[in-house]
Design a protein around this motif. Structure first.
Motif, PDB file in Angstrom:
ATOM      1  N   LEU A  49       6.217   0.356   1.570  1.00 40.79           N
ATOM      2  CA  LEU A  49       6.134   0.026   0.223  1.00 40.79           C
ATOM      3  C   LEU A  49       6.214  -1.350  -0.232  1.00 40.79           C
ATOM      4  O   LEU A  49       5.648  -1.992  -1.333  1.00 40.79           O
ATOM      5  CB  LEU A  49       7.314   0.783  -0.586  1.00 40.79           C
ATOM      6  CG  LEU A  49       7.289   0.423  -2.247  1.00 40.79           C
ATOM      7  CD1 LEU A  49       6.267   1.282  -2.745  1.00 40.79           C
ATOM      8  CD2 LEU A  49       8.779   1.260  -2.798  1.00 40.79           C
ATOM      9  N   THR A  50       6.942  -2.239   0.527  1.00 36.94           N
ATOM     10  CA  THR A  50       7.174  -3.533   0.422  1.00 36.94           C
ATOM     11  C   THR A  50       5.722  -4.187   0.611  1.00 36.94           C
ATOM     12  O   THR A  50       5.286  -5.345  -0.303  1.00 36.94           O
ATOM     13  CB  THR A  50       8.216  -4.154   1.382  1.00 36.94           C
ATOM     14  OG1 THR A  50       9.387  -3.578   0.956  1.00 36.94           O
ATOM     15  CG2 THR A  50       8.404  -5.753   1.161  1.00 36.94           C
ATOM     16  N   GLN A  86       0.782  -4.228  -7.242  1.00 40.74           N
ATOM     17  CA  GLN A  86       2.206  -3.839  -7.487  1.00 40.74           C
ATOM     18  C   GLN A  86       2.057  -3.404  -9.025  1.00 40.74           C
ATOM     19  O   GLN A  86       3.272  -2.711  -9.355  1.00 40.74           O
ATOM     20  CB  GLN A  86       3.061  -4.907  -7.480  1.00 40.74           C
ATOM     21  CG  GLN A  86       2.243  -6.353  -8.218  1.00 40.74           C
ATOM     22  CD  GLN A  86       3.279  -7.690  -7.857  1.00 40.74           C
ATOM     23  OE1 GLN A  86       4.396  -7.742  -8.116  1.00 40.74           O
ATOM     24  NE2 GLN A  86       2.438  -8.854  -7.606  1.00 40.74           N
ATOM     25  N   CYS A 109       3.383  -3.564  -2.374  1.00 37.81           N
ATOM     26  CA  CYS A 109       3.906  -4.086  -3.573  1.00 37.81           C
ATOM     27  C   CYS A 109       3.696  -5.695  -3.685  1.00 37.81           C
ATOM     28  O   CYS A 109       3.554  -6.381  -4.517  1.00 37.81           O
ATOM     29  CB  CYS A 109       5.187  -3.814  -3.932  1.00 37.81           C
ATOM     30  SG  CYS A 109       5.443  -1.780  -4.269  1.00 37.81           S
ATOM     31  N   SER A 110       3.458  -6.183  -2.405  1.00 40.77           N
ATOM     32  CA  SER A 110       3.318  -7.678  -2.363  1.00 40.77           C
ATOM     33  C   SER A 110       1.740  -8.208  -2.492  1.00 40.77           C
ATOM     34  O   SER A 110       1.730  -9.285  -2.639  1.00 40.77           O
ATOM     35  CB  SER A 110       3.793  -8.205  -0.910  1.00 40.77           C
ATOM     36  OG  SER A 110       2.941  -7.494   0.001  1.00 40.77           O
ATOM     37  N   SER A 170      12.580  -7.879  -7.844  1.00 43.66           N
ATOM     38  CA  SER A 170      11.535  -8.799  -8.233  1.00 43.66           C
ATOM     39  C   SER A 170      12.260 -10.279  -7.964  1.00 43.66           C
ATOM     40  O   SER A 170      13.334 -10.244  -8.069  1.00 43.66           O
ATOM     41  CB  SER A 170      11.092  -8.559  -9.344  1.00 43.66           C
ATOM     42  OG  SER A 170      12.096  -9.071 -10.596  1.00 43.66           O
ATOM     43  N   GLU A 218       6.054   3.092  -8.165  1.00 46.72           N
ATOM     44  CA  GLU A 218       6.897   2.389  -7.203  1.00 46.72           C
ATOM     45  C   GLU A 218       7.028   0.889  -7.287  1.00 46.72           C
ATOM     46  O   GLU A 218       8.256   0.572  -6.625  1.00 46.72           O
ATOM     47  CB  GLU A 218       6.863   3.056  -5.738  1.00 46.72           C
ATOM     48  CG  GLU A 218       6.959   4.495  -5.714  1.00 46.72           C
ATOM     49  CD  GLU A 218       5.565   5.268  -5.960  1.00 46.72           C
ATOM     50  OE1 GLU A 218       4.598   4.656  -6.554  1.00 46.72           O
ATOM     51  OE2 GLU A 218       5.487   6.481  -5.964  1.00 46.72           O
ATOM     52  N   CYS A 219       6.177   0.287  -7.464  1.00 44.79           N
ATOM     53  CA  CYS A 219       6.100  -1.122  -7.272  1.00 44.79           C
ATOM     54  C   CYS A 219       6.691  -1.834  -8.472  1.00 44.79           C
ATOM     55  O   CYS A 219       7.105  -3.047  -8.711  1.00 44.79           O
ATOM     56  CB  CYS A 219       4.742  -1.697  -7.108  1.00 44.79           C
ATOM     57  SG  CYS A 219       4.119  -1.337  -5.590  1.00 44.79           S
ATOM     58  N   ARG A 220       6.861  -1.123  -9.682  1.00 42.91           N
ATOM     59  CA  ARG A 220       7.097  -1.677 -10.881  1.00 42.91           C
ATOM     60  C   ARG A 220       8.597  -1.821 -11.092  1.00 42.91           C
ATOM     61  O   ARG A 220       9.392  -1.039 -10.735  1.00 42.91           O
ATOM     62  CB  ARG A 220       6.713  -0.810 -12.185  1.00 42.91           C
ATOM     63  CG  ARG A 220       5.154  -0.500 -12.340  1.00 42.91           C
ATOM     64  CD  ARG A 220       4.817   0.052 -13.675  1.00 42.91           C
ATOM     65  NE  ARG A 220       3.506  -0.034 -13.832  1.00 42.91           N
ATOM     66  CZ  ARG A 220       2.841   0.486 -15.000  1.00 42.91           C
ATOM     67  NH1 ARG A 220       3.422   1.271 -15.679  1.00 42.91           N
ATOM     68  NH2 ARG A 220       1.431   0.440 -14.959  1.00 42.91           N
ATOM     69  N   ARG A 269      13.718  -1.576  -4.717  1.00 38.81           N
ATOM     70  CA  ARG A 269      12.818  -2.828  -4.635  1.00 38.81           C
ATOM     71  C   ARG A 269      13.386  -3.875  -6.017  1.00 38.81           C
ATOM     72  O   ARG A 269      13.836  -3.448  -6.707  1.00 38.81           O
ATOM     73  CB  ARG A 269      11.456  -2.471  -5.319  1.00 38.81           C
ATOM     74  CG  ARG A 269      10.882  -1.744  -4.136  1.00 38.81           C
ATOM     75  CD  ARG A 269       9.192  -1.961  -4.267  1.00 38.81           C
ATOM     76  NE  ARG A 269       8.782  -3.069  -4.045  1.00 38.81           N
ATOM     77  CZ  ARG A 269       8.301  -4.007  -5.067  1.00 38.81           C
ATOM     78  NH1 ARG A 269       8.275  -3.630  -6.271  1.00 38.81           N
ATOM     79  NH2 ARG A 269       8.036  -5.302  -4.610  1.00 38.81           N
TER      80      ARG A 269
END
Length: 606
Positions: free
Chosen positions: A185-186, A194, A189-190, A272, A199-201, A270
Motif C-alpha cells: 500500500l505504501t 493516492q 500510494c507514493s 501524510s 486506502e491511500c486517502r 497511513r
C-alpha cells in the motif's frame, strides 16, 4: 534453466510495477476480452476440482498483472488482469452439448465453428484456488493468425488478494504457472494513484504563518475545524514527537521540520507527510542560531592524546570543521579539515542532531580551538576552545572556598543575636528557651504613687531588654480608652494563649487592700450597686484593669488554670511580712524583686 529464466523475468516485472506504480484499467467488474474471430466469449466461476482435461486449446504463454480497476470517476480497487496466448486445434475433440440436430445445415456449421474453452486459476497463501472458465466459439474463416489468439481475463475484485500479497496464476489443461507480487500500500500510494484509492486517502495539513503572534497556525486542509493527529519530525529519519497544539512558535520552526498527519479513527496506519519550511530563510536562521559546539581532550587506546569535538543542531548540516591555535585570529592548523556530511548524524533525547569527530596526532600543549563553516552562512562559527582541565579545577576550588567563606560570614551575622542571648542565658541560671519571643502583660497596682508607677515602667523596660514582647497597661492608655479596660485585657490574654507567655500582676499595699474589698463585695450578695456608688473614692486610672484582672483570675481558678497564665511580683520587701495575701490571689506564684529576678526571668521563658 527454463524455469530459472521465468523466475528472473517475474521478479523484474514485479520490480517494475513497484517502481512505476499500477496501470489504471477502465473496467469496474469481471470481464473477458477476446479477438473478433472468437465470438460468444463468456466467463464463469468454476471449481478447480471439477475441471476436465481438454485438448482443443493449448495455452502457449501466460502473463498476469496487477492493475487498478476504475469505473468512470469512482474509487479504484486492485484487480487481477490475466493475458493468455492460446493455440486452437480445429481437429480436437468437439464439444458435444447433447442436443439432437434438427437440420443438417446447422450441424455442418457447428462443425466448422466449434466451441472451445480455457480455464485460468489463481490462489494465495491464505485462499484456496479460484478459477475462471472462458468459453468461446471459433470462426476459422475469419482467423488471420492460423488459429492463434490472445484473450484477457479481468477479475475486478479477486478474493483473498490484498496489498503486499503473492499470487500464483496457472492454466488448465496446459498447467502453465506464473507468480505475481501485489505492491504494498505504501508503494502504491507514493505514486499518482493516492487519490484514486480509498486506502491511500489520508488527512493533510496546511500551515499559515501569523506575523502578529509570531506563530505558525496549523489548519486542516479539508477545512475541518478539528485537527487530525499530528506529530513533528526533524529530518526524514528523525523521531516523530506528538504535537497536541494548533500552533507552533515561529522561533521553533526549522528548515527540516516536517509534519506527519493521520486519522486516529482510521483502520490503516497511513500518514501524510509535509515539510513546508525547506526554502524559508527564517527557518534556516533558526537552525544556525541553535548550533552548539563543545571541545574536549581525549585519549586513544595507545595513550595518544586527541582533540574531540561535538556539534549539535536541530537539523543535519553541510560544512567543514577544522582546528586552530588560540591566538587573536585563530590561525588554522593545516591538513585537519573534516566534512560534516561524512560519518553518521545521531538524534539525541532532546531531538537535536549530533555529529562528533576527533583530530588525531595534534599538539595539545598550546591552546586549541575549533572553527566551523556551515553551508549557507555568511560567517564562520567559533572559535570554540578547549579549556585546560587542571586550571579549571583550581578555579572551581577557589570559587567554592570563597562561597563558603561568604556563607560563613552571613550565617554568623544572622546568628549573632541568638548567640548573644544564649551566652546571657548561660550566665543567668542555665539554658532557657530563647528561640521564641514570649509575650508578657504587665498589670500595674491601683496606686496613685508615682514611685510605684515608675517601678512598673522600669520592670517593663527590663523585660524588653531581655527579648520579651511586653505590653504594659500604663503604655496602652489610648487603646484602653478606645476599647475599654476589659476588652483590652481580653485581647492581651488571647495573644498570650497564641504566642505563649504570662500575665504579671504587680502587688502593692493598695493592691492588697483592693483585693480584700473585692472579696468582701462578692461575699455580700445583698449589697446593691447604689450603695457601692454611694461612697465614691478617688482611684488610679488603671484600677478598672486591676479589678478586671481579679475577675479573670477567679474564672481561671474555677477552671484550674490560674497558675498557668498569672504571676505575682512584689516590689516591696516588707509587704508580705506585714499583710497576708488575699484570697483571690492565693495559689499564684509570687516573686520578690529584685532578689528573685533570675528565677522570675526563667519562669517567664518556660
Amino acid at each position: 534453466m527454463f524455469l530459472l529464466g521465468w523466475t528472473i523475468w517475474c521478479v523484474l516485472l514485479a520490480l517494475c510495477e513497484l517502481t512505476w506504480g499500477l496501470e489504471v484499467s477502465g473496467y469496474g467488474s469481471d470481464e473477458v476480452i477476446c479477438p473478433q474471430f472468437l465470438y460468444d466469449c463468456t466467463s464463469e466461476d468454476e471449481m478447480s476440482l471439477t475441471i476436465a482435461d481438454r485438448e482443443d486449446v493449448e495455452v502457449k504463454n501466460l502473463n498476469p498483472h496487477i492493475k487498478l480497476c476504475c469505473k468512470d470517476k469512482d474509487l479504484c480497487t486492485i484487480c487481477l488482469w490475466i493475458d493468455a496466448d492460446i493455440n486452437i486445434h480445429p481437429d480436437g475433440d468437439v464439444e458435444d452439448e447433447g442436443y439432437p440436430w434438427s437440420e443438417e445445415e446447422d450441424y455442418h456449421e457447428d462443425t466448422r465453428n466449434p466451441k472451445a474453452s480455457v480455464t485460468v486459476c489463481y490462489s494465495t497463501a491464505a485462499t484456496m484456488p479460484l478459477c475462471k472458465k472462458v468459453e468461446f466459439t471459433v470462426n476459422h474463416t475469419d482467423s488471420p493468425l492460423q488459429n492463434q489468439a490472445k484473450i484477457s481475463v479481468v477479475i475486478a475484485k479477486p478474493t483473498g488478494i490484498s496489498f503486499g500479497s503473492r499470487v500464483i496464476v496457472y492454466t488448465l489443461p496446459s498447467h502453465l504457472l506464473r507468480e505475481v507480487l501485489v505492491p504494498s500500500l505504501t508503494d502504491v500510494c507514493s505514486h499518482d494513484q493516492q487519490e484514486q484509492l480509498k486506502e491511500c486517502r489520508v488527512p493533510r495539513l496546511k500551515s499559515v504563518i501569523n506575523q502578529e503572534t509570531n506563530e505558525v497556525e496549523l489548519l486542516s486542509a479539508d477545512g475541518s475545524e478539528t485537527l487530525p493527529s499530528v506529530c513533528i519530525q526533524h529530518e526524514h529519519s528523525g523521531r516523530c514527537q506528538r504535537w497536541n497544539s494548533t500552533t507552533v512558535p515561529l522561533y521553533a520552526v526549522t528548515s527540516c521540520m516536517c509534519f506527519q498527519v493521520w486519522d486516529k479513527d482510521s483502520e490503516t496506519s497511513r500518514r501524510s507527510r509535509s515539510c513546508p519550511f525547506r526554502n524559508s530563510d527564517f527557518s534556516w536562521r533558526n537552525v544556525w542560531q541553535n548550533v552548539s559546539v563543545s571541545v574536549d581532550q581525549g585519549q586513544t587506546n595507545d595513550q595518544h592524546l586527541l582533540l574531540w569535538w561535538n556539534l549539535s543542531a536541530p537539523c543535519r548540516l553541510e560544512g567543514e570543521v577544522w582546528p586552530c591555535h588560540k591566538v587573536s585570529s585563530c590561525q588554522e592548523i593545516k591538513g585537519f579539515r573534516q566534512q560534516l556530511t561524512n560519518g553518521t548524524w545521531r538524534q539525541n533525547l532532546k531531538g537535536q542532531w549530533e555529529k562528533t569527530g576527533v583530530f588525531k596526532d595534534i599538539d595539545l600543549q598550546f591552546g586549541l580551538c575549533v572553527m566551523v563553516e556551515v553551508k549557507g552562512m555568511e560567517a564562520n562559527l567559533g572559535p570554540f576552545c578547549y579549556n585546560n582541565t587542571e586550571r579549571t579545577r583550581w578555579s572551581l576550588l577557589i570559587v567554592c572556598l570563597l562561597l563558603l567563606a561568604c556563607a560563613t560570614v552571613l550565617i554568623s551575622c544572622l546568628l549573632h543575636a541568638f548567640v548573644k542571648k544564649w551566652v546571657w542565658s548561660w550566665r543567668h541560671g542555665g539554658f532557657v528557651k530563647i528561640g521564641r519571643r514570649h509575650h508578657v502583660v504587665l498589670l500595674s497596682p491601683p496606686d496613685m504613687d508615682d514611685g510605684v508607677s515608675e517601678s512598673v515602667c522600669q520592670l517593663g523596660s527590663l523585660l524588653c531588654s531581655r527579648g520579651f514582647s511586653v505590653s504594659v497597661d500604663q503604655w496602652s492608655r489610648k487603646q484602653q480608652c478606645r476599647q475599654g479596660p476589659l476588652p483590652w485585657l481580653h485581647s492581651q490574654l488571647l495573644e498570650l494563649d497564641n504566642c505563649g507567655g504570662r500575665a504579671v500582676l504587680v502587688l502593692s499595699r493598695r493592691a492588697l487592700e483592693r483585693a480584700d474589698e473585692w472579696t468582701l463585695r462578692n461575699k455580700d450578695a445583698m449589697k446593691t450597686k447604689s450603695e457601692e456608688k454611694g461612697q465614691p473614692q478617688p482611684g488610679s486610672p488603671y484600677s478598672d484593669v486591676f479589678m478586671a484582672s481579679l475577675f479573670l483570675i477567679q474564672a481561671d481558678r474555677q477552671l484550674g488554670r490560674a497558675g498557668k497564665r498569672f504571676l505575682l511580683v512584689n516590689l516591696d520587701s516588707n509587704l508580705c511580712s506585714e499583710k497576708k495575701i488575699p484570697e483571690p490571689l492565693q495559689g499564684l506564684t509570687l516573686f520578690q524583686l529584685p532578689a528573685q529576678t533570675k528565677a522570675f526571668l526563667t519562669e517567664l521563658t518556660l
